[in-house]
Design a protein around this motif. Structure first.
Motif, PDB file in Angstrom:
ATOM      1  N   THR A 196       0.816  -1.218   0.000  1.00 41.97           N
ATOM      2  CA  THR A 196       0.000   0.000   0.000  1.00 41.97           C
ATOM      3  C   THR A 196       0.848   1.266   0.000  1.00 41.97           C
ATOM      4  OG1 THR A 196      -0.187  -0.032   2.419  1.00 41.97           O
ATOM      5  CG2 THR A 196      -1.891  -1.181   1.157  1.00 41.97           C
ATOM      6  N   LEU A 222       1.379  -3.806   4.355  1.00 44.85           N
ATOM      7  CA  LEU A 222       0.731  -2.617   4.900  1.00 44.85           C
ATOM      8  C   LEU A 222       1.784  -1.561   5.203  1.00 44.85           C
ATOM      9  CD1 LEU A 222      -1.842  -4.232   7.362  1.00 44.85           C
ATOM     10  CD2 LEU A 222      -2.165  -3.598   4.959  1.00 44.85           C
ATOM     11  N   GLN A 224       2.358   3.066   5.023  1.00 45.93           N
ATOM     12  CA  GLN A 224       1.823   4.383   4.722  1.00 45.93           C
ATOM     13  C   GLN A 224       2.937   5.356   4.339  1.00 45.93           C
ATOM     14  OE1 GLN A 224      -0.626   5.656   8.074  1.00 45.93           O
ATOM     15  NE2 GLN A 224      -2.457   5.033   6.959  1.00 45.93           N
ATOM     16  N   PRO A 252       1.659   4.244  10.828  1.00 50.48           N
ATOM     17  CA  PRO A 252       0.196   4.398  10.777  1.00 50.48           C
ATOM     18  C   PRO A 252      -0.331   4.888  12.126  1.00 50.48           C
ATOM     19  CG  PRO A 252       0.906   2.220  10.030  1.00 50.48           C
ATOM     20  CD  PRO A 252       2.094   2.863  10.672  1.00 50.48           C
ATOM     21  N   LEU A 259      -5.674   2.693   6.059  1.00 46.88           N
ATOM     22  CA  LEU A 259      -5.570   1.235   6.012  1.00 46.88           C
ATOM     23  C   LEU A 259      -6.898   0.540   6.267  1.00 46.88           C
ATOM     24  CD1 LEU A 259      -2.094   0.653   7.687  1.00 46.88           C
ATOM     25  CD2 LEU A 259      -2.670   0.828   5.252  1.00 46.88           C
ATOM     26  N   LEU A 300      -3.860  -1.557  14.391  1.00 49.53           N
ATOM     27  CA  LEU A 300      -4.495  -2.521  13.492  1.00 49.53           C
ATOM     28  C   LEU A 300      -5.597  -3.309  14.207  1.00 49.53           C
ATOM     29  CD1 LEU A 300      -1.352  -3.702  11.531  1.00 49.53           C
ATOM     30  CD2 LEU A 300      -3.267  -2.344  10.652  1.00 49.53           C
ATOM     31  N   CYS A 303      -8.649  -1.539  13.965  1.00 50.00           N
ATOM     32  CA  CYS A 303      -9.258  -1.650  12.629  1.00 50.00           C
ATOM     33  C   CYS A 303      -9.984  -2.992  12.453  1.00 50.00           C
ATOM     34  CB  CYS A 303      -8.192  -1.514  11.552  1.00 50.00           C
ATOM     35  SG  CYS A 303      -7.423   0.099  11.452  1.00 50.00           S
TER      36      CYS A 303
END
Length: 305
Positions: A196, A222, A224, A252, A259, A300, A303
């Motif tokens: 990503t 993953l 950023q 992140p 994400l 995470l 999330c």
């Protein structure tokens, strides 16, 4: 940041981390943390899955590595190889010698994936331009046909699936080049490792790619990007290595892409996927990675994974 409610679960996503998140880019470098410390800290951070990282950083004896990972409650999701297959048949034997050693260790560790990173067109340390940043039609044919061959032979000999990793400063980078590569390769032989951060670095939209080419997404990294630093990097033509040293890849949820939506899109594919955290941090202070890893793992979980 858009995230799922704590009661929701992205049940098909398996989260892990990698040596990259500890500033490890090379098999041996005095600026990198020792491998035992990496294993201790990644387990302490709450991760269950890891990648092998650069071949030779972790023990290459499968018996030793199996013992060291098992006693920390860790399992291996993938190995990583570097290729320059656009150069054609002349590089095949050298490439296969590199791939076969790593594939054997990956198989021995019970993993099922081999992350394939294309060669850089400019040096990630010095910024020296090594070759043109675009491929000729013949080089594209070499890249697609030999990647298919690699996928076939890795599967037949080692039972592994290759997942090709679009990467900054390589020829598989932007949306245009990633889609050209996917359209030119057999979906039965070649899947994608969608990173990503790298895809955002090169201007791509990860959610759009997942929704458009979902059957080709075999693995996730993953990561950023800090938009402010990225803008300066683009304006200055900074190579990827120095850009990382400037902090272009960030913790992140401070960067892009968000994400939560990426993970939700991946969950909707209806298949099990690894999502391995890789925050490029080379070089970094040895005490920097652990607190970041703990915070990232907690984020995470918020999330839903």
């Amino acid at each position: 940041m858009t995230s799922l409610s704590p009661s929701s679960s992205l049940s098909r996503i398996r989260i892990g981390s990698a040596p990259d998140s500890w500033g490890v880019w090379f098999p041996d470098d005095p600026r990198q943390v020792p491998w035992r410390r990496f294993l201790d800290e990644v387990a302490d951070s709450g991760y269950e899955w890891i990648e092998l990282g650069p071949y030779g950083y972790l023990p290459s004896d499968p018996a030793v590595l199996a013992e060291e990972t098992a006693r920390r409650g860790l399992k291996v999701s993938a190995g990583t190889v570097f290729t320059g297959l656009h150069h054609g048949q002349a590089v095949w034997e050298e490439t296969w010698a590199h791939v076969s050693d790593i594939a054997a260790l990956t198989q021995a560790m019970g993993a099922r994936h081999l992350v394939v990173i294309p060669s850089f067109w400019r040096d990630d340390k010095t910024g020296e331009v090594l070759e043109p940043d675009t491929l000729t039609a013949e080089q594209w044919r070499n890249l697609t046909s030999l990647t298919e061959r690699l996928g076939r032979e890795v599967r037949e000999r080692y039972g592994l699936s290759i997942v090709v990793h679009p990467h900054a400063d390589t020829h598989i980078d932007s949306e245009e080049n990633v889609t050209r590569f996917l359209d030119g390769t057999d979906s039965g032989l070649v899947s994608l490792c969608l990173d990503t951060g790298h895809y955002a670095y090169c201007g791509g939209d990860s959610v759009k790619l997942i929704e458009t080419y979902g059957e080709r997404i075999g693995y996730l990294h993953l990561k950023q990007v800090d938009p402010g630093i990225l803008a300066a990097v683009r304006a200055g033509g900074t190579p990827f290595g120095p850009a990382v040293a400037q902090g272009v890849m960030c913790e992140p949820p401070r960067g892009v892409p968000e994400l939560g939506p990426v993970l939700e899109a991946a969950q909707r594919l209806g298949v099990e996927l690894f999502a391995i955290v890789e925050q490029d941090m080379y070089p970094c202070a040895p005490d920097a990675p652990l607190p970041i890893a703990r915070r990232t793992r907690a984020f995470l979980r918020s999330c839903g994974v």
